[in-house]
Design an enzyme around this catalytic site. Structure first.
Site, PDB file in Angstrom:
ATOM      1  N   HIS A  58      -8.134   7.351   7.516  1.00 22.59           N
ATOM      2  CA  HIS A  58      -7.256   7.614   6.270  1.00 22.59           C
ATOM      3  C   HIS A  58      -7.237   8.927   5.577  1.00 22.59           C
ATOM      4  O   HIS A  58      -8.270   9.777   5.959  1.00 22.59           O
ATOM      5  CB  HIS A  58      -7.485   6.567   5.215  1.00 22.59           C
ATOM      6  N   GLU A  60      -7.693   9.974   2.302  1.00 27.77           N
ATOM      7  CA  GLU A  60      -8.907  10.129   1.377  1.00 27.77           C
ATOM      8  C   GLU A  60     -10.042  10.689   1.746  1.00 27.77           C
ATOM      9  O   GLU A  60     -10.797  11.652   1.499  1.00 27.77           O
ATOM     10  CB  GLU A  60      -9.064   9.026   0.476  1.00 27.77           C
ATOM     11  N   ASP A 208      25.851   6.317  28.322  1.00 33.13           N
ATOM     12  CA  ASP A 208      25.274   7.814  28.220  1.00 33.13           C
ATOM     13  C   ASP A 208      24.008   8.019  28.834  1.00 33.13           C
ATOM     14  O   ASP A 208      23.698   9.271  29.018  1.00 33.13           O
ATOM     15  CB  ASP A 208      25.101   7.800  26.415  1.00 33.13           C
TER      16      ASP A 208
END
Length: 370
Positions: A58, A60, A208
């Site tokens: 994370h 922090e 496409d």
């Protein structure tokens, strides 16, 4: 600069850090953090962090590790309430307390029931000052996918449209048309890079043969998961999507009655197939499909599809944001409407224009949920 203005400025720095990894941290939010110490000459940044690709570590603990012992007595700016539950890593509140941070400034709280104010309470009980609110508007946008997944059980949906000057998306006979220029196409590739997944329909694939990867220089690894709505499992085994599995995963959402042998053939090549029921109009149940994607961790979904799928998402009120790239030239009265069976103004029912940009000769309108 007032203290409030300083908080806003430093939170803007944390938000910029978190945005670096948008689309790459799912199922976790792309959080940013900055550790700051006040000095006689002004604030000094001790460390910065952003949630790493894959969701760990994370933001922090990364910022605090860079700051080291200097973090003691500092202020931590973070774009989302620090986590307070044990997952694959210890709670961020533990790292903050251990580092000796004196003050935490968070942009917004985390609606996840495992956090939802508990992170703030733990920090306050440890004697840490907690202030919430600076940068809240931008943080809600940055964490819209996390919030939508936690609160509504589905990803945040961004619908991308390329429309001609007269509101068309393709030539008569459903033939593709080059509507926008290189600058707009580069912007679309960047949008792919900032989303966890990009979804299209089997009609677009058959017409496409798209890749749906991010092809900006050096950014192939930021390509999202590709998702195809394919009720009868008609996806060609030789399609560009299947051939590019080494670049990004491919998930196919099929109907309950789709042939099992087709599923097995796709599975053998590394394609994940999931199944949903039919919705009220007979097509695949889009709400159920979004729930499946959320269960698999998708928080930010870009819909880059043809007029039928785009219209189905709009009609089901499942569009949270629309990025509409408008080219300068018309395609003519017999061309295909951008939204099948709906006027382009149908977007105005739930969305409001919030930004406009130019990309070469093309114009981008950004609309978000009211």
């Amino acid at each position: 600069m007032t203290p409030a203005e300083l908080d806003e400025a430093l939170m803007a720095s944390a938000l910029a850090m978190g945005r670096r990894h948008l689309g790459a941290t799912w199922p976790n939010p792309a959080v940013g953090a900055v550790v700051v110490r006040e000095t006689p000459s002004g604030p000094f940044v001790l460390g910065r962090g952003a949630t790493a690709p894959g969701g760990r570590p994370h933001a922090e603990p990364q910022a605090l590790t860079i700051a080291g012992e200097a973090a003691r007595g500092s202020t931590l700016y973070v774009t989302l309430e620090p986590c307070s539950h044990h997952g694959r890593t210890p709670p961020c509140v533990d790292a903050i307390r251990a580092a000796g941070v004196a003050r935490v400034v968070a942009a917004i709280g985390d609606p996840d029931d495992r956090v939802a104010g508990r992170g703030f309470n733990i920090l306050r009980e440890a004697g840490i000052t907690v202030d919430v609110g600076p940068g809240a508007l931008e943080a809600r946008l940055a964490h819209a996918g996390h919030i939508r997944r936690v609160v509504d059980g589905r990803p945040h949906v961004m619908l991308k449209l390329a429309v001609s000057a007269d509101g068309k998306a393709g030539l008569e006979g459903r033939r593709p048309a080059a509507i926008t220029g290189e600058e707009a196409r580069a912007a679309v590739h960047m949008l792919r890079a900032t989303h966890d997944a990009v979804l299209t329909g089997i009609g677009t694939v058959l017409a496409d043969d798209p890749l749906l990867t991010c092809r900006l220089p050096g950014m192939a690894d930021r390509s999202p998961v590709r998702v195809v709505l394919d009720g009868a499992l008609r996806l060609p085994l030789s399609s560009a999507l299947v051939r590019s599995l080494d670049i990004a995963p491919l998930w196919v959402i099929a109907g309950e009655g789709a042939p099992l042998e087709r599923e097995a053939a796709l599975n053998d090549l590394g394609v994940e197939v999931m199944r949903v029921g039919r919705g009220p109009t007979g097509g695949l149940d889009l709400a159920e499909a979004l729930r499946l994607l959320a269960v698999r961790g998708i928080t930010r979904l870009m819909v880059e599809a043809g007029p039928r799928v785009a219209s189905a998402f709009v009609a089901a009120d499942l569009v949270d944001e629309a990025d509409i790239f408008t080219g300068p030239d018309p395609l003519g009265a017999n061309a295909i409407d951008a939204l099948e069976g709906l006027p382009l103004a149908a977007l105005d029912t739930h969305l409001v224009e919030v930004e406009t940009h130019t990309h070469g000769r093309d114009r981008l309108r950004v609309m978000r949920r009211r």
